[in-house]
Design a protein around this motif. Structure first.
Motif, PDB file in Angstrom:
ATOM      1  N   ARG A  93     -32.835  66.018   3.081  1.00 18.72           N
ATOM      2  CA  ARG A  93     -33.063  64.848   3.809  1.00 18.72           C
ATOM      3  C   ARG A  93     -32.800  65.073   5.511  1.00 18.72           C
ATOM      4  O   ARG A  93     -33.837  64.643   6.255  1.00 18.72           O
ATOM      5  CB  ARG A  93     -32.496  63.475   3.621  1.00 18.72           C
ATOM      6  N   ILE A  94     -31.655  65.728   5.684  1.00 17.10           N
ATOM      7  CA  ILE A  94     -31.435  65.840   6.901  1.00 17.10           C
ATOM      8  C   ILE A  94     -32.267  66.855   7.902  1.00 17.10           C
ATOM      9  O   ILE A  94     -32.628  66.788   8.949  1.00 17.10           O
ATOM     10  CB  ILE A  94     -29.781  66.108   7.117  1.00 17.10           C
ATOM     11  N   TYR A  95     -32.438  67.746   7.004  1.00 15.78           N
ATOM     12  CA  TYR A  95     -33.094  68.993   7.637  1.00 15.78           C
ATOM     13  C   TYR A  95     -34.555  68.635   7.610  1.00 15.78           C
ATOM     14  O   TYR A  95     -35.273  69.147   8.755  1.00 15.78           O
ATOM     15  CB  TYR A  95     -33.186  70.260   6.320  1.00 15.78           C
ATOM     16  N   TYR A  96     -35.228  68.202   6.631  1.00 15.64           N
ATOM     17  CA  TYR A  96     -36.724  67.875   6.679  1.00 15.64           C
ATOM     18  C   TYR A  96     -36.952  66.521   6.083  1.00 15.64           C
ATOM     19  O   TYR A  96     -37.236  66.192   5.211  1.00 15.64           O
ATOM     20  CB  TYR A  96     -37.228  68.911   5.613  1.00 15.64           C
ATOM     21  N   PRO A  97     -36.894  65.542   7.121  1.00 15.79           N
ATOM     22  CA  PRO A  97     -36.798  64.046   6.794  1.00 15.79           C
ATOM     23  C   PRO A  97     -38.193  63.750   6.105  1.00 15.79           C
ATOM     24  O   PRO A  97     -38.144  62.799   5.193  1.00 15.79           O
ATOM     25  CB  PRO A  97     -36.758  63.273   8.087  1.00 15.79           C
ATOM     26  N   GLN A  98     -39.541  64.394   6.317  1.00 10.97           N
ATOM     27  CA  GLN A  98     -40.662  64.033   5.843  1.00 10.97           C
ATOM     28  C   GLN A  98     -41.085  64.703   4.789  1.00 10.97           C
ATOM     29  O   GLN A  98     -42.095  64.629   4.107  1.00 10.97           O
ATOM     30  CB  GLN A  98     -41.780  64.030   6.950  1.00 10.97           C
ATOM     31  N   ALA A  99     -40.301  65.438   4.130  1.00 13.87           N
ATOM     32  CA  ALA A  99     -40.292  66.489   2.670  1.00 13.87           C
ATOM     33  C   ALA A  99     -40.208  65.348   1.679  1.00 13.87           C
ATOM     34  O   ALA A  99     -39.338  64.367   1.483  1.00 13.87           O
ATOM     35  CB  ALA A  99     -39.345  67.597   2.839  1.00 13.87           C
ATOM     36  N   GLU A 100     -41.036  65.970   0.717  1.00 13.97           N
ATOM     37  CA  GLU A 100     -40.879  65.183  -0.646  1.00 13.97           C
ATOM     38  C   GLU A 100     -40.262  65.851  -1.503  1.00 13.97           C
ATOM     39  O   GLU A 100     -40.392  67.247  -1.802  1.00 13.97           O
ATOM     40  CB  GLU A 100     -42.488  64.955  -1.223  1.00 13.97           C
TER      41      GLU A 100
END
Length: 226
Positions: free
Chosen positions: A21-28
């Motif tokens: 979540r921190i690294y890639y907020p928009q990832a599913e």
């Protein structure tokens, strides 16, 4: 970008999810606490990256990884484990190994490498004039109106029919972020930010919506972190 996280220890599962979540907020991302559930999910879906523990009940993570690698379109597999004995055996299976307890900087390095591996160098764009293969790094920003997508570069604008989500799935993070429901921007072309407005190279002004501001700021931080 779709990411699967699989670990039978709930604390580690949640910890890895937090790192994602921190690294890639928009990832599913989807959580699995057993490799059997992960393999079943691949029967009807696909994940680009699998973050996988090794020591689990049969099939263990290594056995599950072998099955995933045998698929026609295998995902990139990153083992997150406290067992280094598979490091030689797993050559050609795992893209990276990360040891528990998880080190943030090594996690970022592994994810950067994975996304670089998965990211397209050129984007196929179909317009009324024909088919174009546009280098991704030339894209400044994209705007969608009623399913009509405008892709802006320094020299040209390409118009195609595509949703913003379809396009975002093709563009590499953290370079491309979504500050507004109608825009995707390339952070390399941000000139300045004032209030709720992003000034892009070339003079375009992109709004930051209230509902997306926090996620945009997180994504921009990931980009600036390098």
């Amino acid at each position: 970008m779709r990411i699967a996280i699989c670990d039978d220890e709930r604390d580690y599962l949640n910890e890895v999810a937090k790192y994602v979540r921190i690294y890639y907020p928009q990832a599913e991302y989807v959580l699995f606490d057993h490799s059997r559930e992960l393999l079943q999910a691949f029967e009807s879906s696909f994940f680009d990256i699998v973050l996988l523990d090794i020591r689990m009940q049969s099939p263990n993570g290594f056995e599950a990884a072998q099955q995933l690698r045998s698929r026609p379109e295998p995902p990139l597999i990153i083992f997150i484990t406290n067992d280094s004995s598979y490091s030689v055996q797993g050559y050609g299976i795992a893209f990276r190994y990360l040891m528990k307890p998880l080190d943030r900087s090594r996690f970022v390095e592994a994810m950067d490498a994975a996304i670089e591996q998965l990211s397209p160098k050129r984007l196929e764009i179909r317009t009324r004039e024909g088919r174009f293969y546009l280098p991704v790094e030339q894209i400044m920003y994209c705007e969608v109106k009623n399913y009509n997508m405008c892709i802006f570069t320094r020299d040209q604008t390409y118009r195609t029919r595509m949703t913003l989500q379809e396009l975002q799935n093709l563009l590499p993070a953290p370079h491309f972020v979504k500050p507004h429901q109608s825009y995707i921007i390339n952070c390399n072309f941000i000139q300045s930010i004032s209030g709720n407005t992003i000034m892009m190279t070339g003079g375009a002004k992109i709004p930051i919506s209230r509902g997306r501001r926090k996620q945009f700021e997180q994504s921009l931080f990931c980009f600036l972190r390098g």
